[in-house]
Write an enzyme that holds these catalytic residues in place. Structure first.
Site, PDB file in Angstrom:
ATOM      1  N   ASP A 193      77.720  54.492  30.538  1.00  0.00           N
ATOM      2  CA  ASP A 193      79.109  53.959  30.437  1.00  0.00           C
ATOM      3  C   ASP A 193      80.256  54.659  31.503  1.00  0.00           C
ATOM      4  O   ASP A 193      79.764  55.669  32.236  1.00  0.00           O
ATOM      5  CB  ASP A 193      79.767  54.727  29.076  1.00  0.00           C
TER       6      ASP A 193
ATOM      7  N   HIS B 287      82.103  59.125  22.568  1.00  0.00           N
ATOM      8  CA  HIS B 287      83.330  60.009  22.796  1.00  0.00           C
ATOM      9  C   HIS B 287      83.516  60.828  21.541  1.00  0.00           C
ATOM     10  O   HIS B 287      84.216  61.959  21.385  1.00  0.00           O
ATOM     11  CB  HIS B 287      84.618  59.487  23.175  1.00  0.00           C
TER      12      HIS B 287
ATOM     13  N   ASP C 283      81.547  48.774  30.843  1.00  0.00           N
ATOM     14  CA  ASP C 283      82.983  49.178  31.615  1.00  0.00           C
ATOM     15  C   ASP C 283      83.038  49.412  33.164  1.00  0.00           C
ATOM     16  O   ASP C 283      83.961  49.970  33.889  1.00  0.00           O
ATOM     17  CB  ASP C 283      83.783  49.804  30.981  1.00  0.00           C
TER      18      ASP C 283
ATOM     19  N   HIS D  78      83.027  55.955  31.466  1.00  0.00           N
ATOM     20  CA  HIS D  78      83.402  56.999  31.121  1.00  0.00           C
ATOM     21  C   HIS D  78      82.576  58.057  30.594  1.00  0.00           C
ATOM     22  O   HIS D  78      81.569  57.737  29.993  1.00  0.00           O
ATOM     23  CB  HIS D  78      84.540  57.017  29.963  1.00  0.00           C
TER      24      HIS D  78
END
Length: 353
Positions: A204, A158, A293, A206
C-alpha cells in the site's frame, strides 16, 4: 484463484471525512467493491464467494477485548447522548493526560488515532465482514489452495490491536497472518515450532502502522513494507527504516520508505529488496496487503506507478513460490482501480495459468 469478499461491506458508508482540516466526501466508498467485482468478472476470474463474518472469538486473536467492545457499541453510545453520526474524536489522550473518562467523546479519542475512521451504525458489521473474508482466505491456504484473493472493505492495515485509523477498524491481513501462524501444522512437531511460518508484504502507498505494531515483538511473522516515506506522508509517526522490531521480534520488521514520484522502475527495484528479505526468512505462507494508492492518478498518493507495474509486481511475488493470500487495502483512483487489481492478480497467478 479462489476469491472471497465481505458481503456486508456496504453497511459502512460514512457521509464525509475530515482530511487536512477540510470536510470532504468519503474516499473509501462502497463503489470500490462494485468496481473490483465487475473487473474480476470481465477478466474471467472465478465467481467471488461471500465469506461468513468474523466473530468476536476470531477477532480477539489480534484485537483487545476493550477495543472490540468499543467498536461494536460506539455508534449506539454516540447517538444516545444526542450526537449524530458519524462518530469522530475531538480530543486524544496524549502522554501526560489521564484515561479516566469513558464517555463517548473520550472513548472516540482513546480508540481512534485520526479523523479518517468515522464510525456509523453499520461500521462494525462491515468490518467483521471484511475480516471474515481475510480469514476465509487464510483457511483456504491451510486447506491447500495456492493463491487466494480477499476483497476486504473496509481495509485494515492501519488498525492496531486497540486503535482504528486511516479507514481501518479491524486488521484483516494481521488476522489472516495470525491464523496461518497459529494453525500451521506438520508431521514433525519439533520442526513446526522452529520453522518460520508467515511473511506479510505490504505494498500500500501508506505504511501499515497497525500491522507493524501487532507483530513488532514476534518472530513467527515477518513484516515487510514498501511505502511513502513517513517524513512527508501519513501515518507520519511510524514506518521509518530504523524500526526493525523489538524483543523476540528484533530483526523481523523491515520498512522500505520511498520518495514521492517514484516510477515503475524504481518501485520494482525496491520490491526486489523486499522479496529477497522474505526469501531469506523462508516462510511457508505469504500475505500481501495490496494497496493500489501507489497508482499515478490516485488522489491520496504521490507515486507514479502504471497499471503495467501491478502485473510485474504480482509476477515478482509469484516467483517466491509461496501459497499467497492477497488482501485488499487502499486504492482510490476509481476509474482505474479494477484494471489495477486485475493486473496484480494476473501477475500473481502467472505461473499457475
Amino acid at each position: 484463484m479462489k476469491i472471497f469478499y465481505g458481503a456486508e461491506h456496504h453497511l459502512h458508508n460514512p457521509p464525509f471525512e475530515l482530511l487536512d482540516g477540510r470536510v470532504v466526501s468519503y474516499f473509501e466508498t462502497p463503489q470500490r467493491v462494485a468496481i473490483i467485482l465487475q473487473a474480476l468478472a470481465e477478466a474471467g476470474f472465478a465467481t467471488p464467494i461471500p465469506a461468513p463474518s468474523a466473530t468476536l472469538n476470531d477477532l480477539v486473536a489480534v484485537h483487545t477485548p476493550d477495543y472490540l467492545e468499543y467498536l461494536s457499541n460506539a455508534a449506539e453510545r454516540w447517538q444516545t447522548t444526542g450526537l449524530g453520526e458519524p462518530v469522530f474524536p475531538s480530543a486524544w489522550p496524549l502522554p501526560g493526560l489521564r484515561l479516566r473518562s469513558d464517555c463517548p467523546r473520550a472513548a472516540a479519542g482513546r480508540y481512534t488515532f485520526d479523523l479518517s475512521a468515522p464510525i456509523i451504525a453499520g461500521t462494525f458489521a462491515a468490518a467483521c465482514s471484511a475480516a471474515g473474508a481475510a480469514l476465509a482466505g487464510a483457511a483456504a491456504l491451510l486447506s491447500g489452495d495456492r493463491y487466494v484473493y480477499a476483497l476486504c472493505r473496509p481495509p485494515g492495515h492501519h488498525a492496531a490491536a486497540a486503535m482504528a485509523g486511516g479507514y481501518c477498524y479491524l486488521n484483516n491481513a494481521a488476522l489472516a497472518a495470525n491464523m496461518l501462524a497459529q494453525r500451521h501444522t506438520t508431521g514433525d512437531a519439533t520442526w513446526a515450532m522452529r520453522a518460520p511460518t508467515v511473511a506479510i508484504l505490504d505494498i500500500d502507498y501508506h505504511h501499515g502502522n497497525g500491522t507493524q505494531s501487532i507483530f513488532y515483538e514476534r518472530n513467527d511473522v515477518l513484516t515487510v513494507s514498501l511505502h511513502a516515506d513517513p517524513a512527508f506522508e501519513y501515518p507520519y509517526y511510524l514506518g521509518f527504516s530504523d524500526e526493525r522490531g523489538a524483543g523476540a521480534g528484533e530483526g523481523y520488521n523491515l520498512n522500505i520508505p520511498l520518495p514521492a514520484g517514484i516510477d515503475d522502475t524504481g518501485y520494482l527495484k525496491a520490491l526486489d529488496q523486499a522479496l529477497q528479505a522474505i526469501a531469506d526468512y523462508g516462510p511457508r505462507y505469504l500475505v500481501v496487503s495490496a494497496g493500489f494508492d501507489t497508482f499515478v492518478a490516485d488522489p491520496l498518493g504521490s507515486f507514479a506507478l502504471t497499471t503495467a507495474a501491478y502485473r510485474a509486481i504480482g509476477a515478482a511475488i509469484a516467483q517466491l513460490g509461496l501459497p499467497t493470500l492477497v488482501v485488499q487495502e487502499g486504492g482510490y483512483a476509481l476509474q482505474e482501480l479494477g484494471a489495477n487489481v486485475v493486473a496484480l492478480l494476473h501477475g500473481v497467478t502467472s505461473d499457475d495459468r
